[in-house]
Design a protein around this motif. Structure first.
Motif, PDB file in Angstrom:
ATOM      1  N   SER A   7    -204.788  17.847  33.523  1.00 42.81           N
ATOM      2  CA  SER A   7    -205.277  16.607  34.123  1.00 42.81           C
ATOM      3  C   SER A   7    -204.646  15.432  33.395  1.00 42.81           C
ATOM      4  N   GLY A   8    -204.803  14.253  33.971  1.00 38.52           N
ATOM      5  CA  GLY A   8    -204.320  13.052  33.312  1.00 38.52           C
ATOM      6  C   GLY A   8    -203.063  12.450  33.891  1.00 38.52           C
ATOM      7  N   GLY A   9    -202.455  13.144  34.839  1.00 38.80           N
ATOM      8  CA  GLY A   9    -201.261  12.582  35.458  1.00 38.80           C
ATOM      9  C   GLY A   9    -201.586  11.380  36.322  1.00 38.80           C
ATOM     10  N   GLY A  10    -200.542  10.686  36.758  1.00 42.18           N
ATOM     11  CA  GLY A  10    -200.741   9.524  37.606  1.00 42.18           C
ATOM     12  C   GLY A  10    -199.478   8.710  37.708  1.00 42.18           C
ATOM     13  N   SER A  11    -199.628   7.507  38.238  1.00 40.85           N
ATOM     14  CA  SER A  11    -198.501   6.586  38.398  1.00 40.85           C
ATOM     15  C   SER A  11    -198.636   5.451  37.404  1.00 40.85           C
ATOM     16  N   VAL A  12    -197.526   5.099  36.765  1.00 40.87           N
ATOM     17  CA  VAL A  12    -197.543   4.057  35.752  1.00 40.87           C
ATOM     18  C   VAL A  12    -196.201   3.340  35.771  1.00 40.87           C
ATOM     19  N   GLN A  13    -196.193   2.108  35.338  1.00 40.87           N
ATOM     20  CA  GLN A  13    -194.934   1.375  35.238  1.00 40.87           C
ATOM     21  C   GLN A  13    -194.203   1.720  33.951  1.00 40.87           C
ATOM     22  N   ALA A  14    -192.924   1.513  33.976  1.00 44.63           N
ATOM     23  CA  ALA A  14    -192.121   1.775  32.792  1.00 44.63           C
ATOM     24  C   ALA A  14    -192.678   1.010  31.604  1.00 44.63           C
ATOM     25  N   GLY A  15    -192.706   1.699  30.457  1.00 45.77           N
ATOM     26  CA  GLY A  15    -193.275   1.110  29.251  1.00 45.77           C
ATOM     27  C   GLY A  15    -194.734   1.453  29.043  1.00 45.77           C
ATOM     28  N   GLY A  16    -195.361   2.004  30.073  1.00 48.90           N
ATOM     29  CA  GLY A  16    -196.765   2.346  29.996  1.00 48.90           C
ATOM     30  C   GLY A  16    -197.013   3.674  29.310  1.00 48.90           C
ATOM     31  N   SER A  17    -198.293   4.075  29.277  1.00 47.38           N
ATOM     32  CA  SER A  17    -198.706   5.298  28.594  1.00 47.38           C
ATOM     33  C   SER A  17    -199.624   6.128  29.475  1.00 47.38           C
ATOM     34  N   LEU A  18    -199.594   7.425  29.229  1.00 48.06           N
ATOM     35  CA  LEU A  18    -200.520   8.365  29.838  1.00 48.06           C
ATOM     36  C   LEU A  18    -200.847   9.438  28.819  1.00 48.06           C
ATOM     37  N   ARG A  19    -202.018  10.029  28.948  1.00 50.02           N
ATOM     38  CA  ARG A  19    -202.367  11.177  28.117  1.00 50.02           C
ATOM     39  C   ARG A  19    -202.749  12.337  29.020  1.00 50.02           C
ATOM     40  N   LEU A  20    -201.987  13.396  28.918  1.00 50.34           N
ATOM     41  CA  LEU A  20    -202.272  14.607  29.670  1.00 50.34           C
ATOM     42  C   LEU A  20    -203.161  15.527  28.845  1.00 50.34           C
ATOM     43  N   SER A  21    -204.046  16.225  29.531  1.00 51.96           N
ATOM     44  CA  SER A  21    -204.930  17.194  28.890  1.00 51.96           C
ATOM     45  C   SER A  21    -204.768  18.549  29.557  1.00 51.96           C
ATOM     46  N   CYS A  22    -204.937  19.589  28.781  1.00 56.73           N
ATOM     47  CA  CYS A  22    -204.862  20.951  29.311  1.00 56.73           C
ATOM     48  C   CYS A  22    -205.974  21.760  28.658  1.00 56.73           C
ATOM     49  N   VAL A  23    -206.937  22.173  29.476  1.00 53.91           N
ATOM     50  CA  VAL A  23    -208.042  22.977  28.983  1.00 53.91           C
ATOM     51  C   VAL A  23    -207.732  24.444  29.233  1.00 53.91           C
ATOM     52  N   ALA A  24    -207.802  25.235  28.175  1.00 52.99           N
ATOM     53  CA  ALA A  24    -207.498  26.664  28.270  1.00 52.99           C
ATOM     54  C   ALA A  24    -208.785  27.481  28.302  1.00 52.99           C
ATOM     55  N   SER A  25    -208.701  28.640  28.946  1.00 47.41           N
ATOM     56  CA  SER A  25    -209.874  29.515  29.044  1.00 47.41           C
ATOM     57  C   SER A  25    -210.074  30.351  27.783  1.00 47.41           C
ATOM     58  N   GLU A  26    -209.111  30.305  26.873  1.00 47.01           N
ATOM     59  CA  GLU A  26    -209.223  31.037  25.632  1.00 47.01           C
ATOM     60  C   GLU A  26    -209.079  30.102  24.448  1.00 47.01           C
ATOM     61  N   TYR A  27    -209.616  30.545  23.335  1.00 50.40           N
ATOM     62  CA  TYR A  27    -209.510  29.778  22.102  1.00 50.40           C
ATOM     63  C   TYR A  27    -208.032  29.691  21.691  1.00 50.40           C
ATOM     64  N   PRO A  28    -207.523  28.474  21.489  1.00 50.70           N
ATOM     65  CA  PRO A  28    -206.092  28.327  21.189  1.00 50.70           C
ATOM     66  C   PRO A  28    -205.624  29.148  19.996  1.00 50.70           C
ATOM     67  N   ARG A  29    -206.492  29.344  19.005  1.00 46.68           N
ATOM     68  CA  ARG A  29    -206.065  30.100  17.825  1.00 46.68           C
ATOM     69  C   ARG A  29    -205.759  31.560  18.173  1.00 46.68           C
ATOM     70  N   ASP A  30    -206.244  32.023  19.346  1.00 40.99           N
ATOM     71  CA  ASP A  30    -205.937  33.386  19.777  1.00 40.99           C
ATOM     72  C   ASP A  30    -204.574  33.465  20.461  1.00 40.99           C
ATOM     73  N   LEU A  31    -203.973  32.319  20.671  1.00 38.61           N
ATOM     74  CA  LEU A  31    -202.637  32.252  21.263  1.00 38.61           C
ATOM     75  C   LEU A  31    -201.637  31.883  20.183  1.00 38.61           C
ATOM     76  N   ASN A  32    -200.364  32.185  20.422  1.00 38.43           N
ATOM     77  CA  ASN A  32    -199.356  31.853  19.418  1.00 38.43           C
ATOM     78  C   ASN A  32    -198.958  30.395  19.481  1.00 38.43           C
ATOM     79  N   ARG A  33    -198.742  29.900  20.692  1.00 39.02           N
ATOM     80  CA  ARG A  33    -198.323  28.511  20.858  1.00 39.02           C
ATOM     81  C   ARG A  33    -198.674  28.026  22.250  1.00 39.02           C
ATOM     82  N   MET A  34    -198.775  26.732  22.372  1.00 41.93           N
ATOM     83  CA  MET A  34    -199.001  26.105  23.669  1.00 41.93           C
ATOM     84  C   MET A  34    -197.996  24.979  23.829  1.00 41.93           C
ATOM     85  N   GLY A  35    -197.519  24.831  25.058  1.00 44.56           N
ATOM     86  CA  GLY A  35    -196.465  23.857  25.273  1.00 44.56           C
ATOM     87  C   GLY A  35    -196.618  23.083  26.557  1.00 44.56           C
TER      88      GLY A  35
END
Length: 132
Positions: A7-35
């Motif tokens: 989530s967190g996508g959208g439209s923005v003008q150049a120079g602006g900011s956005l923050r994307l989020s990704c919620v996982a169904s598993e505890y991240p420490r049980d995974l090697n990496r996320m990208g």
């Protein structure tokens, strides 16, 4: 299979900011990496930034170095991509991905972090559009 929702996508003008989020169904420490990866129309999917859950080490593509920051909140099973100083060239569908298994040797960690072929579980994506 890890379920991930971006989530967190959208439209923005150049120079602006956005923050994307990704919620996982598993505890991240049980995974090697996320990208985070992105794919623009007519182009191949490319690595943007990734984080190893064991060390917290992060890797970013040269095109976003100094502008994008990846982070993880293990308590919320969530990985973030803070995107600042956005450019029209950043316009793409952004995907979150996860990889399991043991960490690669240090000399290969960057390659494994930013290459989509080394990830097995993917979210559906969120669109980012940057206008000039």
């Amino acid at each position: 299979q890890v379920q991930m929702v971006e989530s967190g996508g959208g439209s923005v003008q150049a120079g602006g900011s956005l923050r994307l989020s990704c919620v996982a169904s598993e505890y991240p420490r049980d995974l090697n990496r996320m990208g985070w990866f992105r794919q623009a129309p007519g182009k191949e999917r490319e690595g943007v930034a990734a984080i190893y859950t064991d060390t917290g080490n992060t890797y970013s593509d040269d095109s976003v170095q100094g502008r994008f920051t990846v982070s993880i909140d293990n308590a919320r099973n969530t990985v973030y991509l803070q995107m600042d100083s956005l450019k029209p060239g950043d316009t793409a569908m952004y995907y979150c991905a996860a990889a399991r298994g043991e960490a690669p040797p240090p000399r290969l960690r960057r390659q494994y972090a930013l290459s989509p072929i080394f990830y097995t579980d993917w979210g559906q994506g969120t669109q980012v559009t940057v206008s000039s």
